[in-house]
Design a protein around this motif. Sequence first.
Motif, PDB file in Angstrom:
ATOM      1  N   SER A  51      63.691  31.434  49.779  1.00  0.00           N
ATOM      2  CA  SER A  51      63.835  32.837  50.147  1.00  0.00           C
ATOM      3  C   SER A  51      65.188  33.104  50.799  1.00  0.00           C
ATOM      4  CB  SER A  51      62.713  33.245  51.106  1.00  0.00           C
ATOM      5  OG  SER A  51      62.756  32.461  52.290  1.00  0.00           O
ATOM      6  N   GLU A  52      65.843  32.042  51.319  1.00  0.00           N
ATOM      7  CA  GLU A  52      67.147  32.200  51.961  1.00  0.00           C
ATOM      8  C   GLU A  52      68.293  32.229  50.953  1.00  0.00           C
ATOM      9  OE1 GLU A  52      64.983  29.844  52.697  1.00  0.00           O
ATOM     10  OE2 GLU A  52      64.246  30.367  54.700  1.00  0.00           O
ATOM     11  N   ALA A  53      67.999  32.259  49.672  1.00  0.00           N
ATOM     12  CA  ALA A  53      69.044  32.225  48.641  1.00  0.00           C
ATOM     13  C   ALA A  53      70.036  33.369  48.798  1.00  0.00           C
ATOM     14  CB  ALA A  53      68.414  32.263  47.253  1.00  0.00           C
ATOM     15  N   TRP A  54      69.579  34.513  49.322  1.00  0.00           N
ATOM     16  CA  TRP A  54      70.466  35.658  49.516  1.00  0.00           C
ATOM     17  C   TRP A  54      71.643  35.327  50.427  1.00  0.00           C
ATOM     18  CZ3 TRP A  54      71.374  37.375  54.430  1.00  0.00           C
ATOM     19  CH2 TRP A  54      70.492  36.907  55.424  1.00  0.00           C
ATOM     20  N   SER A  55      71.457  34.348  51.330  1.00  0.00           N
ATOM     21  CA  SER A  55      72.493  34.038  52.319  1.00  0.00           C
ATOM     22  C   SER A  55      73.753  33.453  51.689  1.00  0.00           C
ATOM     23  CB  SER A  55      71.947  33.074  53.376  1.00  0.00           C
ATOM     24  OG  SER A  55      71.548  31.845  52.783  1.00  0.00           O
ATOM     25  N   PHE A  56      73.663  32.982  50.441  1.00  0.00           N
ATOM     26  CA  PHE A  56      74.857  32.459  49.783  1.00  0.00           C
ATOM     27  C   PHE A  56      75.950  33.531  49.689  1.00  0.00           C
ATOM     28  CE2 PHE A  56      71.730  29.438  47.805  1.00  0.00           C
ATOM     29  CZ  PHE A  56      72.216  28.304  48.429  1.00  0.00           C
ATOM     30  N   PHE A  57      75.560  34.781  49.557  1.00  0.00           N
ATOM     31  CA  PHE A  57      76.534  35.862  49.419  1.00  0.00           C
ATOM     32  C   PHE A  57      77.318  36.107  50.712  1.00  0.00           C
ATOM     33  CE2 PHE A  57      73.445  36.862  46.066  1.00  0.00           C
ATOM     34  CZ  PHE A  57      74.296  36.874  44.978  1.00  0.00           C
ATOM     35  N   LEU A  58      76.837  35.543  51.820  1.00  0.00           N
ATOM     36  CA  LEU A  58      77.575  35.668  53.075  1.00  0.00           C
ATOM     37  C   LEU A  58      78.891  34.889  53.029  1.00  0.00           C
ATOM     38  CD1 LEU A  58      74.653  35.225  55.647  1.00  0.00           C
ATOM     39  CD2 LEU A  58      75.755  37.354  54.957  1.00  0.00           C
ATOM     40  N   LEU A  59      78.986  33.971  52.072  1.00  0.00           N
ATOM     41  CA  LEU A  59      80.216  33.189  51.956  1.00  0.00           C
ATOM     42  C   LEU A  59      81.378  34.024  51.425  1.00  0.00           C
ATOM     43  CD1 LEU A  59      78.789  29.899  50.397  1.00  0.00           C
ATOM     44  CD2 LEU A  59      79.657  30.196  52.721  1.00  0.00           C
ATOM     45  N   LEU A  60      81.086  35.094  50.682  1.00  0.00           N
ATOM     46  CA  LEU A  60      82.141  35.834  50.001  1.00  0.00           C
ATOM     47  C   LEU A  60      83.167  36.456  50.958  1.00  0.00           C
ATOM     48  CD1 LEU A  60      83.009  36.233  47.168  1.00  0.00           C
ATOM     49  CD2 LEU A  60      81.650  38.312  47.036  1.00  0.00           C
ATOM     50  N   PRO A  61      82.744  37.170  52.016  1.00  0.00           N
ATOM     51  CA  PRO A  61      83.767  37.706  52.933  1.00  0.00           C
ATOM     52  C   PRO A  61      84.535  36.612  53.664  1.00  0.00           C
ATOM     53  CG  PRO A  61      81.561  38.095  53.807  1.00  0.00           C
ATOM     54  CD  PRO A  61      81.388  37.631  52.384  1.00  0.00           C
ATOM     55  N   LEU A  62      83.901  35.442  53.850  1.00  0.00           N
ATOM     56  CA  LEU A  62      84.619  34.336  54.490  1.00  0.00           C
ATOM     57  C   LEU A  62      85.705  33.793  53.573  1.00  0.00           C
ATOM     58  CD1 LEU A  62      81.667  32.365  56.128  1.00  0.00           C
ATOM     59  CD2 LEU A  62      83.307  33.882  57.250  1.00  0.00           C
ATOM     60  N   LEU A  63      85.361  33.636  52.292  1.00  0.00           N
ATOM     61  CA  LEU A  63      86.343  33.141  51.328  1.00  0.00           C
ATOM     62  C   LEU A  63      87.500  34.108  51.173  1.00  0.00           C
ATOM     63  CD1 LEU A  63      84.002  31.738  48.517  1.00  0.00           C
ATOM     64  CD2 LEU A  63      85.183  30.468  50.309  1.00  0.00           C
ATOM     65  N   ALA A  64      87.175  35.408  51.108  1.00  0.00           N
ATOM     66  CA  ALA A  64      88.225  36.413  50.947  1.00  0.00           C
ATOM     67  C   ALA A  64      89.041  36.571  52.223  1.00  0.00           C
ATOM     68  CB  ALA A  64      87.612  37.759  50.553  1.00  0.00           C
ATOM     69  N   GLY A  65      88.414  36.392  53.370  1.00  0.00           N
ATOM     70  CA  GLY A  65      89.084  36.600  54.653  1.00  0.00           C
ATOM     71  C   GLY A  65      90.149  35.574  54.960  1.00  0.00           C
ATOM     72  N   ILE A  66      89.972  34.338  54.475  1.00  0.00           N
ATOM     73  CA  ILE A  66      90.943  33.294  54.832  1.00  0.00           C
ATOM     74  C   ILE A  66      92.298  33.520  54.177  1.00  0.00           C
ATOM     75  CG2 ILE A  66      89.199  31.534  55.282  1.00  0.00           C
ATOM     76  CD1 ILE A  66      89.671  30.427  52.531  1.00  0.00           C
ATOM     77  N   TYR A  67      92.373  34.429  53.204  1.00  0.00           N
ATOM     78  CA  TYR A  67      93.666  34.738  52.597  1.00  0.00           C
ATOM     79  C   TYR A  67      94.539  35.583  53.520  1.00  0.00           C
ATOM     80  CZ  TYR A  67      92.521  32.844  48.022  1.00  0.00           C
ATOM     81  OH  TYR A  67      92.226  32.008  46.989  1.00  0.00           O
ATOM     82  N   GLY A  68      93.897  36.321  54.420  1.00  0.00           N
ATOM     83  CA  GLY A  68      94.680  37.146  55.332  1.00  0.00           C
ATOM     84  C   GLY A  68      95.149  38.449  54.725  1.00  0.00           C
ATOM     85  N   GLU A  69      94.500  38.899  53.639  1.00  0.00           N
ATOM     86  CA  GLU A  69      94.870  40.157  52.994  1.00  0.00           C
ATOM     87  C   GLU A  69      93.767  41.189  53.203  1.00  0.00           C
ATOM     88  OE1 GLU A  69      96.912  39.725  48.963  1.00  0.00           O
ATOM     89  OE2 GLU A  69      95.808  37.850  49.140  1.00  0.00           O
ATOM     90  N   LYS A  70      94.142  42.334  53.744  1.00  0.00           N
ATOM     91  CA  LYS A  70      93.159  43.363  54.053  1.00  0.00           C
ATOM     92  C   LYS A  70      92.454  43.871  52.787  1.00  0.00           C
ATOM     93  CE  LYS A  70      94.330  46.162  57.260  1.00  0.00           C
ATOM     94  NZ  LYS A  70      94.994  47.244  58.034  1.00  0.00           N
ATOM     95  N   LYS A  71      93.237  44.184  51.745  1.00  0.00           N
ATOM     96  CA  LYS A  71      92.637  44.718  50.518  1.00  0.00           C
ATOM     97  C   LYS A  71      91.681  43.719  49.881  1.00  0.00           C
ATOM     98  CE  LYS A  71      96.350  47.925  49.238  1.00  0.00           C
ATOM     99  NZ  LYS A  71      97.371  48.269  48.196  1.00  0.00           N
ATOM    100  N   THR A  72      92.104  42.459  49.839  1.00  0.00           N
ATOM    101  CA  THR A  72      91.260  41.421  49.242  1.00  0.00           C
ATOM    102  C   THR A  72      89.948  41.290  49.996  1.00  0.00           C
ATOM    103  OG1 THR A  72      93.199  40.198  48.477  1.00  0.00           O
ATOM    104  CG2 THR A  72      91.143  38.975  48.652  1.00  0.00           C
ATOM    105  N   LEU A  73      90.017  41.299  51.315  1.00  0.00           N
ATOM    106  CA  LEU A  73      88.812  41.203  52.127  1.00  0.00           C
ATOM    107  C   LEU A  73      87.884  42.380  51.881  1.00  0.00           C
ATOM    108  CD1 LEU A  73      87.074  39.973  54.340  1.00  0.00           C
ATOM    109  CD2 LEU A  73      88.521  41.110  56.026  1.00  0.00           C
ATOM    110  N   VAL A  74      88.435  43.583  51.861  1.00  0.00           N
ATOM    111  CA  VAL A  74      87.607  44.782  51.655  1.00  0.00           C
ATOM    112  C   VAL A  74      86.961  44.776  50.278  1.00  0.00           C
ATOM    113  CG1 VAL A  74      87.655  47.298  51.450  1.00  0.00           C
ATOM    114  CG2 VAL A  74      88.908  46.184  53.299  1.00  0.00           C
ATOM    115  N   TYR A  75      87.751  44.505  49.241  1.00  0.00           N
ATOM    116  CA  TYR A  75      87.235  44.537  47.870  1.00  0.00           C
ATOM    117  C   TYR A  75      86.098  43.546  47.665  1.00  0.00           C
ATOM    118  CZ  TYR A  75      91.368  47.311  46.611  1.00  0.00           C
ATOM    119  OH  TYR A  75      92.328  48.290  46.525  1.00  0.00           O
ATOM    120  N   TYR A  76      86.337  42.299  48.041  1.00  0.00           N
ATOM    121  CA  TYR A  76      85.330  41.270  47.781  1.00  0.00           C
ATOM    122  C   TYR A  76      84.156  41.357  48.751  1.00  0.00           C
ATOM    123  CZ  TYR A  76      88.308  39.236  44.261  1.00  0.00           C
ATOM    124  OH  TYR A  76      89.049  39.047  43.124  1.00  0.00           O
ATOM    125  N   SER A  77      84.368  41.900  49.925  1.00  0.00           N
ATOM    126  CA  SER A  77      83.241  42.141  50.833  1.00  0.00           C
ATOM    127  C   SER A  77      82.316  43.208  50.251  1.00  0.00           C
ATOM    128  CB  SER A  77      83.750  42.572  52.210  1.00  0.00           C
ATOM    129  OG  SER A  77      84.427  41.521  52.856  1.00  0.00           O
TER     130      SER A  77
END
Length: 398
Positions: A102-128
């Motif tokens: 049932s916790e499978a949904w939590s995998f999607f929490l990784l997406l803003p973390l992956l996008a955030g490490i680039y340090g780009e505002k647009k990239t973070l917003v889009y992929y979040s």
Amino acid sequence: MAQHTELYEDYFNDHRLKVTTYLYRIIIIFLGLSCVWNTFFYLFQANFSRASLPSFLICLALLIMMGSLKRYIDFKASIYQHMILIYSVGLLIVVYFQSSYSEAWSFFLLLPLLAGIYGEKKTLVYYSLIGLGLLTFFSIKLPKKNYTADGIEISNRILLYIILSTLSFLVLQMLHLIYRRQVNLVKDSTEATIEEIVNTFVVAVEAKDVYTYGHSERVSQYAVALASSLPDYCEQDLKRIKLSGLLHDVGKINVPEHILMKKGRLFEKEYETVKTHSTSGAQMIERMSRLQRLKAGVLYHHERWDGTGYPSGLKGRDIPLDARVLAIADAFDAMTTTRSYRQGIKFEEAFYRLELAKGTQFDPWLIESLKDVKNRFREIYDGLECDRKQREKRIESL
């Protein structure tokens, strides 16, 4: 400012490429271990995983193909970044359907973390937003068959996702702060090094000719005063013209002292030797990448508006603006200071002679602009009077 921005962009692009490379390697390791893990269970018929081995093998093959393609096609760092992030979105969807928990949904929490490490505002917003949309859609429309979340849990999932995205945004802001500090540190260190190099050259030139003691500093100040009144010059441009003024006569290092110090009129051959200082000076500074932007001023500051100057006989606006500004500053200081072959003239007389040479030796537009900074020229002239007297004492003692 332009150099600062360029330096920042280069630094950031390098960071982007490194993050993408690391992310690629991490995903390779994850998929490789998953494949080995599930192959082990499959061979020994151990029921410890519900994941589909073929699905992971297909994902691994696709990722390896992307890496191989990158070797043959030199993608821009930004394009390669989005290729990996889009692939990550697809992989998270695959992992979601491969997990029976049932916790499978939590995998999607990784997406803003992956996008955030680039340090780009647009990239973070889009992929979040992409991750939030997928999380909401799968939670409502495609929940795990053995578990169905109610409205409260779905809203809590979305809230947790938003909180994590916000934290990723704060991490992004900190990354940008670190980038700017590092770039500013490099920029300040570079400028300090450049100034030290320039001052070393100035000392070397003035050591050969006591008559030009302080000349480079004064030309630099006069040039900055004139340039600051022009719309063509921003802060970074003024720094360039300042350094160009300091180095405009650096080529005189190659001119023999007996010519520089000669008290009488120069013979034609001697004058031709002196004229080589602009070319040799440009050749000296173009060998140093950090000084190459000063080349135009150093090389062409003896060109004339009517095309009779040297070394190239450039005419009118074909002469770089830095050189046209330096020509006026150089001539003004030369006229108002004592040289080995003549006495200096008064401030007003020198200004009058500049105006007489409008349209022949000097850019007429700059001569008109000179009227706006006459008071500033006088301040520089008066402020350096003490240095001028010290120089004249040194000359008298020779």
